[in-house]
Each structure stands twice: as structure tokens, then as C-alpha cells.
Design a protein around this motif. Structure first.
Motif, PDB file in Angstrom:
ATOM      1  N   SER A   5      66.928  -7.210 -28.310  1.00  0.00           N
ATOM      2  CA  SER A   5      67.419  -6.921 -29.440  1.00  0.00           C
ATOM      3  C   SER A   5      66.751  -7.258 -30.856  1.00  0.00           C
ATOM      4  CB  SER A   5      68.859  -7.429 -29.757  1.00  0.00           C
ATOM      5  OG  SER A   5      69.659  -6.876 -30.868  1.00  0.00           O
ATOM      6  N   ALA A   6      66.282  -8.283 -31.092  1.00  0.00           N
ATOM      7  CA  ALA A   6      65.637  -8.670 -32.128  1.00  0.00           C
ATOM      8  C   ALA A   6      64.389  -7.933 -32.252  1.00  0.00           C
ATOM      9  CB  ALA A   6      65.401 -10.415 -32.014  1.00  0.00           C
ATOM     10  N   VAL A   7      63.706  -7.751 -30.989  1.00  0.00           N
ATOM     11  CA  VAL A   7      62.331  -7.167 -31.094  1.00  0.00           C
ATOM     12  C   VAL A   7      62.518  -5.450 -31.483  1.00  0.00           C
ATOM     13  CG1 VAL A   7      60.491  -6.254 -29.692  1.00  0.00           C
ATOM     14  CG2 VAL A   7      61.368  -8.352 -29.545  1.00  0.00           C
ATOM     15  N   ILE A  57      65.013  -4.431 -33.187  1.00  0.00           N
ATOM     16  CA  ILE A  57      65.628  -4.187 -34.489  1.00  0.00           C
ATOM     17  C   ILE A  57      64.372  -4.334 -35.501  1.00  0.00           C
ATOM     18  CG2 ILE A  57      66.690  -5.448 -36.578  1.00  0.00           C
ATOM     19  CD1 ILE A  57      69.121  -5.808 -34.319  1.00  0.00           C
ATOM     20  N   LEU A  58      63.415  -5.370 -35.177  1.00  0.00           N
ATOM     21  CA  LEU A  58      61.933  -5.537 -35.939  1.00  0.00           C
ATOM     22  C   LEU A  58      61.337  -4.273 -36.011  1.00  0.00           C
ATOM     23  CD1 LEU A  58      61.066  -9.200 -35.051  1.00  0.00           C
ATOM     24  CD2 LEU A  58      61.514  -8.284 -37.429  1.00  0.00           C
ATOM     25  N   ALA A  59      61.119  -3.598 -34.768  1.00  0.00           N
ATOM     26  CA  ALA A  59      60.202  -2.463 -34.418  1.00  0.00           C
ATOM     27  C   ALA A  59      60.815  -1.127 -35.219  1.00  0.00           C
ATOM     28  CB  ALA A  59      60.091  -2.100 -33.395  1.00  0.00           C
ATOM     29  N   ASP A  60      62.231  -1.089 -35.178  1.00  0.00           N
ATOM     30  CA  ASP A  60      62.840   0.415 -35.751  1.00  0.00           C
ATOM     31  C   ASP A  60      63.433   0.248 -37.007  1.00  0.00           C
ATOM     32  OD1 ASP A  60      62.000   1.410 -33.235  1.00  0.00           O
ATOM     33  OD2 ASP A  60      64.037   1.016 -32.288  1.00  0.00           O
ATOM     34  N   GLN A  61      64.087  -1.137 -37.478  1.00  0.00           N
ATOM     35  CA  GLN A  61      64.684  -1.194 -38.698  1.00  0.00           C
ATOM     36  C   GLN A  61      64.056  -2.017 -39.507  1.00  0.00           C
ATOM     37  OE1 GLN A  61      68.973  -2.099 -37.919  1.00  0.00           O
ATOM     38  NE2 GLN A  61      68.847  -1.424 -36.004  1.00  0.00           N
ATOM     39  N   GLY A  62      62.849  -2.862 -39.063  1.00  0.00           N
ATOM     40  CA  GLY A  62      62.358  -3.840 -39.960  1.00  0.00           C
ATOM     41  C   GLY A  62      62.849  -5.073 -40.203  1.00  0.00           C
ATOM     42  N   TRP A  63      61.851  -5.766 -40.885  1.00  0.00           N
ATOM     43  CA  TRP A  63      62.098  -7.253 -41.256  1.00  0.00           C
ATOM     44  C   TRP A  63      63.656  -7.576 -41.848  1.00  0.00           C
ATOM     45  CZ3 TRP A  63      60.286 -11.781 -39.995  1.00  0.00           C
ATOM     46  CH2 TRP A  63      60.649 -12.995 -40.788  1.00  0.00           C
ATOM     47  N   ALA A  64      63.816  -7.010 -42.556  1.00  0.00           N
ATOM     48  CA  ALA A  64      65.221  -7.294 -43.545  1.00  0.00           C
ATOM     49  C   ALA A  64      66.332  -7.143 -42.502  1.00  0.00           C
ATOM     50  CB  ALA A  64      65.404  -6.379 -44.838  1.00  0.00           C
ATOM     51  N   ALA A  80      66.552  -8.044 -39.456  1.00  0.00           N
ATOM     52  CA  ALA A  80      66.610  -8.798 -38.228  1.00  0.00           C
ATOM     53  C   ALA A  80      67.017 -10.130 -38.702  1.00  0.00           C
ATOM     54  CB  ALA A  80      65.230  -8.979 -37.871  1.00  0.00           C
ATOM     55  N   THR A  81      68.674 -10.210 -38.920  1.00  0.00           N
ATOM     56  CA  THR A  81      69.437 -11.435 -39.039  1.00  0.00           C
ATOM     57  C   THR A  81      69.722 -11.831 -37.685  1.00  0.00           C
ATOM     58  OG1 THR A  81      71.069 -10.091 -39.895  1.00  0.00           O
ATOM     59  CG2 THR A  81      69.341 -10.837 -41.394  1.00  0.00           C
ATOM     60  N   VAL A  82      70.202 -13.103 -37.548  1.00  0.00           N
ATOM     61  CA  VAL A  82      70.986 -13.517 -36.456  1.00  0.00           C
ATOM     62  C   VAL A  82      72.092 -12.792 -36.326  1.00  0.00           C
ATOM     63  CG1 VAL A  82      72.129 -15.420 -35.212  1.00  0.00           C
ATOM     64  CG2 VAL A  82      69.945 -15.642 -36.469  1.00  0.00           C
ATOM     65  N   GLU A 132      75.115  -8.782 -33.208  1.00  0.00           N
ATOM     66  CA  GLU A 132      75.991  -7.303 -33.013  1.00  0.00           C
ATOM     67  C   GLU A 132      75.505  -6.488 -32.031  1.00  0.00           C
ATOM     68  OE1 GLU A 132      76.708  -6.119 -37.039  1.00  0.00           O
ATOM     69  OE2 GLU A 132      77.624  -4.192 -36.186  1.00  0.00           O
ATOM     70  N   GLU A 133      74.066  -5.934 -32.381  1.00  0.00           N
ATOM     71  CA  GLU A 133      73.352  -5.000 -31.680  1.00  0.00           C
ATOM     72  C   GLU A 133      73.168  -5.287 -30.192  1.00  0.00           C
ATOM     73  OE1 GLU A 133      70.781  -2.250 -33.127  1.00  0.00           O
ATOM     74  OE2 GLU A 133      72.884  -2.171 -34.376  1.00  0.00           O
ATOM     75  N   ALA A 134      73.198  -6.717 -29.865  1.00  0.00           N
ATOM     76  CA  ALA A 134      72.958  -7.101 -28.453  1.00  0.00           C
ATOM     77  C   ALA A 134      74.476  -7.143 -27.757  1.00  0.00           C
ATOM     78  CB  ALA A 134      72.213  -8.608 -28.442  1.00  0.00           C
ATOM     79  N   GLY A 135      75.529  -7.152 -28.576  1.00  0.00           N
ATOM     80  CA  GLY A 135      76.701  -7.246 -27.946  1.00  0.00           C
ATOM     81  C   GLY A 135      77.146  -8.678 -27.506  1.00  0.00           C
ATOM     82  N   VAL A 136      76.669  -9.591 -28.268  1.00  0.00           N
ATOM     83  CA  VAL A 136      76.967 -11.160 -28.054  1.00  0.00           C
ATOM     84  C   VAL A 136      77.588 -11.648 -29.214  1.00  0.00           C
ATOM     85  CG1 VAL A 136      75.533 -13.228 -28.116  1.00  0.00           C
ATOM     86  CG2 VAL A 136      74.584 -11.267 -26.799  1.00  0.00           C
ATOM     87  N   SER A 137      78.510 -12.477 -29.154  1.00  0.00           N
ATOM     88  CA  SER A 137      79.268 -13.113 -30.294  1.00  0.00           C
ATOM     89  C   SER A 137      78.344 -14.162 -31.052  1.00  0.00           C
ATOM     90  CB  SER A 137      80.332 -14.115 -29.737  1.00  0.00           C
ATOM     91  OG  SER A 137      79.804 -15.191 -29.316  1.00  0.00           O
TER      92      SER A 137
END
Lengths: 201, 201
Positions: free
Chosen positions: B23-25, B27-34, B36-38, B43-48
């Protein structure tokens, strides 16, 4: 009457604009994308926020103008003394060095910040793609004029493309650490390749 | 007992970690650096958020692990079927294509975001430089094994360096628009150069 008051209005306006653009490039290169807001750029340039917003009503307008300025500066750098190039293989090495110089230094580091931001911002991407295309054409034309001044080599066009891609990759490698020694070796290797390729035709 | 409850604890933990990194990869690739927060990655990974913070207490830890994952994936991609390479000049073209493939696609776009952020963040830069160096060595070794399998060509080492710089430059050119047609031409030009250079020795 002070010196500043004697300056014609349009000169002062031009100087303010140049100061803002130079400050935007410095901030992008040294502090990164997030720091390059109109307010922060104005502050670092010693320009009032009102005057800054008169020139650049939005962050997008400021960033786009700064990118245009970077490309103009880079193009001027690459065009320097095209007539003073040495003859023979030495000429090829100097042209390759000059192409690589386009992508090394604060202007490229600043452009890279805009590039990375544009990767996930479609509106920004639409704004900068025509600037990028114009810059790419200028860099290509100048490198081609350097490598194939008589315009007689059928492969020169494609070799110039590869040279500029190589230069961009070297620029990117140099953004995180001092890569200048390795870069000089790669420039030498590629200049040898080009020398052989242009002779082979 | 549900399927999920039957999974051994360590497997579930590993899967959660992998999901967060993927999910981090993305988000970085599609939505950019800002973006990519924990919290957003969880949220995007469906993890608490709690589980995400157990794995990655800080954003830096998450980004560093994601970059490590990208490099591992890219290295695996480049190492694929090194034994199945075709013979002769065709082999050289395939090796160049493969080197370029390392720098094209979402993994490179994600790495570029980290790279751009690190340019103005010394602490991040110190964290990622050893990863970059390890990755560069792996990419170099694999491309060298592809181009000079007998290890007999004295120039192969330098030509591989130039090839990887070219590949990086092509990757960067492809982040803002579809550059695949032009890229294929440059790969062809470069492969021709390498073929001539390796034959010349």
C-alpha cells in the motif's frame, strides 16, 4: 529622491519578479517541494506578501514561472560558446560534458522537485509538460549542433537522444550524494562511444 | 474457527506487513510523497492504525521498509531468467531492455518520490543512501553478468555503469507521460552501441 524611487516602475517590478523566481528555485532545490509556497518564497526574497501575490496570484503560477526560468537558464548554459568548441574528439567530450551539466546543479534539483510533485498532480502535469517539451527540443537542438555541426550524420539524431537520457540519469544519481568522480568516468566512456559511432558512419 | 483465526500468528503478522508495504508503494507512486503517512497507508491497506503502528512506529520506518521492498522486487525482476538469455547481439538488446525495465513502472515512480523528499531531508538521505548503494551494486552485477557472462571484457564494467545511468534517465523521462515509443528507440540505439563496443575490444 532615493535611488529606489528613481528606478522606473517597470524596472522595479521586473527586479521583484526576478528575485521571487530566484528565491523559488533556491527553496525548491534546498528545502523541497512543500517549502515552496508563495508566502515562504516572498519572505526569503525579502518581498512583501502583497507584492508577491501581485506577481504570482497562486502557487501554481509561481512554480510554473520558476520552472520556465530554470529551463531558460539551463538552455543558455548549454548554448554558451557553441562556436568555441575544440575540434576533433575533444569536441565530442566537451559537448557530452555540457549536456550533462544541464542536469547537474541546483536548477535540475529544483526541477526534479516539480517533476516529482507533478507525478501525482494532473493539473500541474498539464501545465509543465509543454515547458518540458520546449526545453527538451532546445537541449536536443544544441547537443545536435555540437555533435554534428554539418548535419550530415544520419545517426546523430538518435545518439543525441541517448546522450540526453544518459545525462538525465547522471543528474538524478547526483542529487543525493556527490557523484562527480563516477560521473566524469561515465562521461568519458560515452564520449569514446560517440567518437567511434560518429566515425563509423 | 474462521480461516483467519487458523492462520498462525507469525503468518498473519507477515501478511499485514506485506499489505502495508504494498500500500505504501502504491500510494507513493500514485498520490505522491505527502500522502504516504502511516495513517493513510493503513487505511488503504485495510489495516487498523494500531496494527500499522506496531509494525512501523514512525513514517520514516515505513518509508525505509517500503524502499527496501521496492529494491528487492526490482532486483528480482532484473535477475529473472538470466540463464534464458538469447545468444549474440539479441542478448545485448534483452539485457539493456531489462536494465531499463528496472527504472520504469510504479516501483521506480515510488522510489522517485522518496528520492525527491530525501534531497531536502538529511536524516532521510542518511537512511536511504545505504539501501541505494546496495541496490546499485545488485543492478550492476546482474547487468554485467548479462552483458559479459565470461567476465573477459575490460570495458564491460564501465559500459554497464553508463547503461544503468541511461536506464535511470529513461525512467525519469517516463514518469510524466507515456514515453514508451521513444524509449524503445533509444534502447535500440544503445544496444547497437554496446554491440559495437563489446565487439571492438
Amino acid at each position: 529622491m532615493t535611488a529606489s524611487a528613481r528606478e522606473p516602475q517597470q524596472d522595479r517590478s521586473r527586479i521583484t519578479r526576478e528575485r521571487l523566481l530566484a528565491s523559488a528555485v533556491d527553496i525548491l532545490a534546498d528545502q523541497g517541494w512543500a517549502a515552496a509556497t508563495v508566502a515562504h518564497v516572498a519572505e526569503e526574497a525579502g518581498v512583501s506578501r502583497g507584492a508577491a501575490q501581485h506577481h504570482f496570484p497562486t502557487r501554481e503560477a509561481l512554480i510554473t514561472a520558476a520552472l520556465e526560468q530554470m529551463f531558460t537558464d539551463l538552455t543558455a548554459l548549454a548554448a554558451e560558446d557553441l562556436d568555441d568548441l575544440p575540434p576533433g574528439p575533444e569536441r565530442i567530450r566537451v559537448v557530452v560534458e555540457r549536456a550533462v551539466d544541464i542536469y547537474v546543479g541546483p536548477n535540475f534539483r529544483a526541477a526534479l522537485q516539480v517533476w516529482a510533485a507533478a507525478a501525482s498532480d494532473e493539473a500541474l502535469r498539464e501545465r509543465i509538460l509543454p515547458l518540458e517539451a520546449k526545453f527538451a527540443r532546445a537541449a536536443h537542438a544544441m547537443t545536435l549542433a555540437g555533435l554534428d555541426p554539418e548535419g550530415t550524420d544520419p545517426n546523430a539524431h538518435r545518439l543525441v537522444q541517448a546522450t540526453l537520457d544518459l545525462a538525465r540519469g547522471l543528474g538524478l544519481a547526483g542529487t543525493l550524494s556527490d557523484d562527480s568522480r563516477r560521473r566524469a568516468q561515465v562521461v568519458g566512456t560515452w564520449a569514446d562511444q560517440l567518437t567511434a559511432a560518429l566515425r563509423r558512419d
